[in-house]
Motif scaffolding. Structure first.
Motif, PDB file in Angstrom:
ATOM      1  N   MET A   1      44.037  16.192  42.858  1.00  0.00           N
ATOM      2  CA  MET A   1      42.048  16.679  42.269  1.00  0.00           C
ATOM      3  C   MET A   1      41.735  17.265  43.282  1.00  0.00           C
ATOM      4  O   MET A   1      41.286  16.187  43.782  1.00  0.00           O
ATOM      5  CB  MET A   1      42.173  15.434  41.238  1.00  0.00           C
ATOM      6  N   LEU A   2      40.560  17.766  42.962  1.00  0.00           N
ATOM      7  CA  LEU A   2      39.310  18.174  43.529  1.00  0.00           C
ATOM      8  C   LEU A   2      37.835  17.725  42.477  1.00  0.00           C
ATOM      9  O   LEU A   2      38.096  17.749  42.011  1.00  0.00           O
ATOM     10  CB  LEU A   2      39.140  19.672  43.902  1.00  0.00           C
ATOM     11  N   SER A   3      36.710  17.132  43.234  1.00  0.00           N
ATOM     12  CA  SER A   3      35.537  17.136  42.228  1.00  0.00           C
ATOM     13  C   SER A   3      33.987  17.469  43.212  1.00  0.00           C
ATOM     14  O   SER A   3      34.431  17.633  44.113  1.00  0.00           O
ATOM     15  CB  SER A   3      35.318  15.299  42.520  1.00  0.00           C
ATOM     16  N   ALA A   4      33.362  17.877  42.245  1.00  0.00           N
ATOM     17  CA  ALA A   4      32.374  18.335  42.679  1.00  0.00           C
ATOM     18  C   ALA A   4      30.853  17.658  42.104  1.00  0.00           C
ATOM     19  O   ALA A   4      31.685  17.802  40.978  1.00  0.00           O
ATOM     20  CB  ALA A   4      32.546  19.771  42.407  1.00  0.00           C
ATOM     21  N   VAL A   5      30.547  18.488  42.768  1.00  0.00           N
ATOM     22  CA  VAL A   5      28.723  18.214  41.922  1.00  0.00           C
ATOM     23  C   VAL A   5      27.533  19.115  42.088  1.00  0.00           C
ATOM     24  O   VAL A   5      27.717  19.699  43.317  1.00  0.00           O
ATOM     25  CB  VAL A   5      27.552  16.731  43.011  1.00  0.00           C
ATOM     26  N   HIS A   6      26.901  19.992  40.818  1.00  0.00           N
ATOM     27  CA  HIS A   6      25.689  20.611  41.070  1.00  0.00           C
ATOM     28  C   HIS A   6      25.256  20.328  40.605  1.00  0.00           C
ATOM     29  O   HIS A   6      24.694  19.979  38.943  1.00  0.00           O
ATOM     30  CB  HIS A   6      26.863  21.690  40.507  1.00  0.00           C
ATOM     31  N   ASP A   7      23.923  20.884  40.966  1.00  0.00           N
ATOM     32  CA  ASP A   7      22.396  20.093  41.050  1.00  0.00           C
ATOM     33  C   ASP A   7      22.531  18.895  40.562  1.00  0.00           C
ATOM     34  O   ASP A   7      21.247  18.308  39.806  1.00  0.00           O
ATOM     35  CB  ASP A   7      22.123  21.188  39.657  1.00  0.00           C
ATOM     36  N   ALA A   8      23.110  18.244  40.494  1.00  0.00           N
ATOM     37  CA  ALA A   8      23.459  16.169  40.607  1.00  0.00           C
ATOM     38  C   ALA A   8      23.204  15.894  38.698  1.00  0.00           C
ATOM     39  O   ALA A   8      23.507  14.665  38.064  1.00  0.00           O
ATOM     40  CB  ALA A   8      21.727  16.398  40.536  1.00  0.00           C
ATOM     41  N   ARG A   9      23.192  17.755  37.693  1.00  0.00           N
ATOM     42  CA  ARG A   9      23.571  16.759  36.430  1.00  0.00           C
ATOM     43  C   ARG A   9      24.657  17.388  35.415  1.00  0.00           C
ATOM     44  O   ARG A   9      24.760  16.563  34.926  1.00  0.00           O
ATOM     45  CB  ARG A   9      22.543  17.642  35.961  1.00  0.00           C
ATOM     46  N   VAL A  10      25.718  17.978  36.611  1.00  0.00           N
ATOM     47  CA  VAL A  10      27.302  18.436  36.487  1.00  0.00           C
ATOM     48  C   VAL A  10      27.806  17.825  37.408  1.00  0.00           C
ATOM     49  O   VAL A  10      27.879  18.061  38.666  1.00  0.00           O
ATOM     50  CB  VAL A  10      27.302  19.400  36.374  1.00  0.00           C
ATOM     51  N   THR A  11      28.950  16.780  37.081  1.00  0.00           N
ATOM     52  CA  THR A  11      29.999  16.512  38.168  1.00  0.00           C
ATOM     53  C   THR A  11      31.317  16.715  37.446  1.00  0.00           C
ATOM     54  O   THR A  11      31.740  16.900  36.128  1.00  0.00           O
ATOM     55  CB  THR A  11      29.357  14.851  38.287  1.00  0.00           C
ATOM     56  N   LEU A  63      23.905  11.125  29.416  1.00  0.00           N
ATOM     57  CA  LEU A  63      24.313  11.059  28.226  1.00  0.00           C
ATOM     58  C   LEU A  63      23.117  10.090  28.051  1.00  0.00           C
ATOM     59  O   LEU A  63      22.810   9.219  27.355  1.00  0.00           O
ATOM     60  CB  LEU A  63      25.346   9.804  28.407  1.00  0.00           C
ATOM     61  N   VAL A  64      21.401   9.610  28.778  1.00  0.00           N
ATOM     62  CA  VAL A  64      20.313   9.940  28.752  1.00  0.00           C
ATOM     63  C   VAL A  64      19.506  10.931  29.596  1.00  0.00           C
ATOM     64  O   VAL A  64      19.984  11.290  30.089  1.00  0.00           O
ATOM     65  CB  VAL A  64      20.514   8.330  29.589  1.00  0.00           C
ATOM     66  N   ALA A  65      18.552  10.454  28.619  1.00  0.00           N
ATOM     67  CA  ALA A  65      17.200  11.309  28.785  1.00  0.00           C
ATOM     68  C   ALA A  65      16.175  11.212  29.796  1.00  0.00           C
ATOM     69  O   ALA A  65      16.098   9.873  29.887  1.00  0.00           O
ATOM     70  CB  ALA A  65      16.234  11.483  27.399  1.00  0.00           C
ATOM     71  N   GLN A  66      15.974  11.565  31.252  1.00  0.00           N
ATOM     72  CA  GLN A  66      15.711  11.194  32.603  1.00  0.00           C
ATOM     73  C   GLN A  66      14.286  11.940  32.415  1.00  0.00           C
ATOM     74  O   GLN A  66      13.167  11.778  32.694  1.00  0.00           O
ATOM     75  CB  GLN A  66      16.336  11.286  33.073  1.00  0.00           C
ATOM     76  N   CYS A  67      14.478  13.356  32.213  1.00  0.00           N
ATOM     77  CA  CYS A  67      13.688  14.466  32.881  1.00  0.00           C
ATOM     78  C   CYS A  67      12.953  14.944  31.521  1.00  0.00           C
ATOM     79  O   CYS A  67      11.607  15.528  32.323  1.00  0.00           O
ATOM     80  CB  CYS A  67      13.763  15.235  33.361  1.00  0.00           C
ATOM     81  N   THR A  68      13.146  14.792  30.482  1.00  0.00           N
ATOM     82  CA  THR A  68      12.810  15.108  29.392  1.00  0.00           C
ATOM     83  C   THR A  68      12.677  13.794  27.979  1.00  0.00           C
ATOM     84  O   THR A  68      13.191  13.231  28.641  1.00  0.00           O
ATOM     85  CB  THR A  68      13.418  16.371  28.838  1.00  0.00           C
ATOM     86  N   ASP A  69      11.930  14.772  27.507  1.00  0.00           N
ATOM     87  CA  ASP A  69      12.113  13.167  25.637  1.00  0.00           C
ATOM     88  C   ASP A  69      13.127  13.246  24.977  1.00  0.00           C
ATOM     89  O   ASP A  69      13.378  12.254  24.156  1.00  0.00           O
ATOM     90  CB  ASP A  69      10.685  13.482  25.153  1.00  0.00           C
TER      91      ASP A  69
END
Length: 273
Positions: A1-11, A63-69
């Motif tokens: 299994m490999l793991s990746a992250v893109h733009d900190a919003r998607v893992t 799963l939570v709003a951090q940068c938006t309403d």
């Protein structure tokens, strides 16, 4: 299994075939009411799709709003990031043939998010198709109108509505409704990708009815082959049954994806009615 992250919003976790080259890629978005769930909750789906010749990627999203309403706005940003990652980096992590199919696959909230992304022009890459499993939120406006008070309150929180706002609540909810968005979407031949969509539902009326409406819009607006089939499972069980090749939905998906890999075969979705 490999793991990746893109733009900190998607893992994401990638479960790759090792015994032979993959024939395509399945990208999974989990359920959980947009508030919970995890990319780890795959219940054997990696093995099932690997056995059919596909790499399997399971994604997390906010799963939570951090940068938006709105938490859904946060999730839409993640979907845009995922869409860009698929276009630019998927081949680096999981190499496949350039013409290999990409199948976006969601359950419950994951299906809703994929449908919402489609209604906003995401995921329309060449060779992309869709498996959407049992969401009652495709027609979010209708879902809200018929909901109990506690469910209405949760929908209001998810779309970022505040009673002090002057915004019209109904108009706000429509912006997060795949059916409403797609209804107002003009037919744009440049966005048509020639893919298909398979919508599996439980026997619950609202899930089936909203799936039928969405499938009709996918055919009209995006010229996709789209079909709906109901199964005698509960909402949680229908997702678990997918990994069982002997279950009805497991057999149907096996036929569907086998035909999808055969360029000379007739319509893939027609084979699972």
């Amino acid at each position: 299994m490999l793991s990746a992250v893109h733009d900190a919003r998607v893992t994401l976790d990638a479960y790759q075939l090792v015994s032979s080259p993959a024939k395509g890629t399945v990208i999974f978005l989990h359920g959980g009411g947009l508030r919970k769930g995890s990319k780890r909750h795959i219940a054997g789906k990696d093995l099932f799709f690997n056995s059919l010749g596909f790499n399997f990627l399971s994604c997390n999203y906010p799963l939570v709003a951090q940068c938006t309403d709105s938490v859904i706005d946060e999730q839409l940003l993640a979907l845009k990031s995922l869409d860009q990652w698929v276009k630019t980096e998927l081949q680096l992590l999981c190499p496949v043939n350039d013409n290999a199919p990409i199948v976006y696959f969601g359950h419950s909230a994951g299906s809703y998010l994929i449908a919402l992304g489609l209604s906003k022009g995401l995921f329309l890459n060449q060779h992309s198709s869709f498996i959407l499993i049992d969401s009652a939120a495709y027609d979010l406006s209708k879902r809200y109108s018929a909901a109990r008070p506690n469910v209405k309150q949760e929908i209001e929180r998810l779309v970022g509505y505040r009673t002090t706002d002057r915004n019209d609540l109904e108009s706000l909810i429509r912006t997060y409704s795949p059916v409403d968005n797609m209804t107002s979407m003009p037919v744009d031949l440049t966005r048509i990708n020639g893919g298909w969509a398979y919508l599996a539902t439980t026997m619950k009326r609202f899930s089936r009815e909203s799936s039928l409406v969405l499938a009709s819009l996918l055919r009209q607006k995006l010229k996709m082959e789209a079909t709906v089939k109901s199964y005698p499972f509960g909402h949680t069980d229908i997702s678990r049954e997918i990994a069982d090749p002997n279950s009805q939905i497991g057999r149907d998906l096996t036929i569907l994806l086998s035909k999808a890999l055969d360029a000379d075969a007739p319509s893939a979705v027609d084979k699972v009615h």
